[in-house]
Design an enzyme around this catalytic site. Sequence first.
Site, PDB file in Angstrom:
ATOM      1  CG  ASP A 258      -0.432  -0.510   2.435  1.00 48.21           C
ATOM      2  OD1 ASP A 258       0.837  -0.531   2.403  1.00 48.21           O
ATOM      3  OD2 ASP A 258      -1.044  -0.767   3.278  1.00 48.21           O
TER       4      ASP A 258
ATOM      5  CG  ASN B 212      -8.758  -2.044  12.381  1.00 46.15           C
ATOM      6  OD1 ASN B 212      -7.968  -2.810  11.902  1.00 46.15           O
ATOM      7  ND2 ASN B 212      -9.489  -1.105  11.700  1.00 46.15           N
TER       8      ASN B 212
ATOM      9  CG  HIS C 198      -6.039  -2.541   9.415  1.00 46.50           C
ATOM     10  ND1 HIS C 198      -6.112  -1.216   9.576  1.00 46.50           N
ATOM     11  CD2 HIS C 198      -4.772  -3.040   9.584  1.00 46.50           C
ATOM     12  CE1 HIS C 198      -4.734  -0.834   9.927  1.00 46.50           C
ATOM     13  NE2 HIS C 198      -4.189  -1.844  10.171  1.00 46.50           N
TER      14      HIS C 198
ATOM     15  CD  GLU D  77      -8.480   0.475   7.934  1.00 45.67           C
ATOM     16  OE1 GLU D  77      -8.711  -0.043   9.016  1.00 45.67           O
ATOM     17  OE2 GLU D  77      -7.199   0.365   7.559  1.00 45.67           O
TER      18      GLU D  77
HETATM   19  P1  PGA Z   1       2.005  -1.767  12.892  1.00 42.81           P
HETATM   20  O1  PGA Z   1       0.711  -1.964  11.908  1.00 42.81           O
HETATM   21  O2  PGA Z   1       2.923  -2.909  12.198  1.00 42.81           O
HETATM   22  O3  PGA Z   1       2.382  -0.426  12.921  1.00 42.81           O
HETATM   23  O4  PGA Z   1       1.613  -2.275  14.114  1.00 42.81           O
HETATM   24  C1  PGA Z   1       0.290  -3.177  11.282  1.00 42.81           C
HETATM   25  C2  PGA Z   1      -0.970  -2.954  10.454  1.00 42.81           C
HETATM   26  O5  PGA Z   1      -1.552  -1.941  10.949  1.00 42.81           O
HETATM   27  O6  PGA Z   1      -1.083  -3.495   9.671  1.00 42.81           O
END
Ligand code: PGA
Length: 230
Positions: free
Chosen positions: A67, A136, A138, A143
């Site tokens: 992304d 959450n 995702h 999302e």
């Molecule tokens: P993080 O994010 O590695 O900063 O915990 C992971 C994500 O939100 O996919």
Amino acid sequence: MQIVSCVDYADMSRKAARIIAAQVQLKPQCVLGLATGSTPVGTYKELIRFHRNEELDFSNVTTVNLDEYYGLGPEHEQSYRYFMQHNLFNYVNIPPENTHVPDGLTRDVARTCAEYDNLVASLGGTDIQLVGIGDNGHIAFNEPSAVFVADTHLVDFFASEADVPRQAITMGMRSIFSAKLILLLASGPNKASAIAGMLKGPIDPQLPASILHLHPNVMVIAVKEALALV
Ligand code: PGA
């Protein structure tokens, strides 16, 4: 899904990096799907160490990232292209033209998204796709929502409740699922509920990671506190 419990972040990073390094050694022209965020930073550090100390050779590797923030260019410190340059690409011998991150400055989003999926397909899919998981549930910027989205697409999201909506271009489930192996990394107690929900099911787009049950080869490499509710 295979679950690998790790004692700490360093252990998780070493285990993930060893799997990726073995893939690069066994298939030098492999395709790696990469992720950003705090979780994979240690894995990338280990890969850089393998490159420096053990001559792990990235010269034939191709990478595709999950992304990118829409509106941010490669020089912007918050862009994911910048993150990848500064956390991995600048420190290994991967040819710059072999590294792919969605173009956050595109003026033709639909075309950029379609071309990104075509790129992944033309590479034959990824050999390994590294993914994190949000609190959450995702996966990349997929999302919680009413449906799973297959194509690479533009999403609106809120970085915090008070925040204005921002946008990102994210791989959808089809390109993520092109992976022969999906490596999901998780560290920290804030991930425990999402991991438990994902492992327990059901498959529900309100918990996007739950779709990984449909993939034949998923390995969850997680620090034990992230597995506390399993
Ligand atoms: P993080 O994010 O590695 O900063 O915990 C992971 C994500 O939100 O996919």
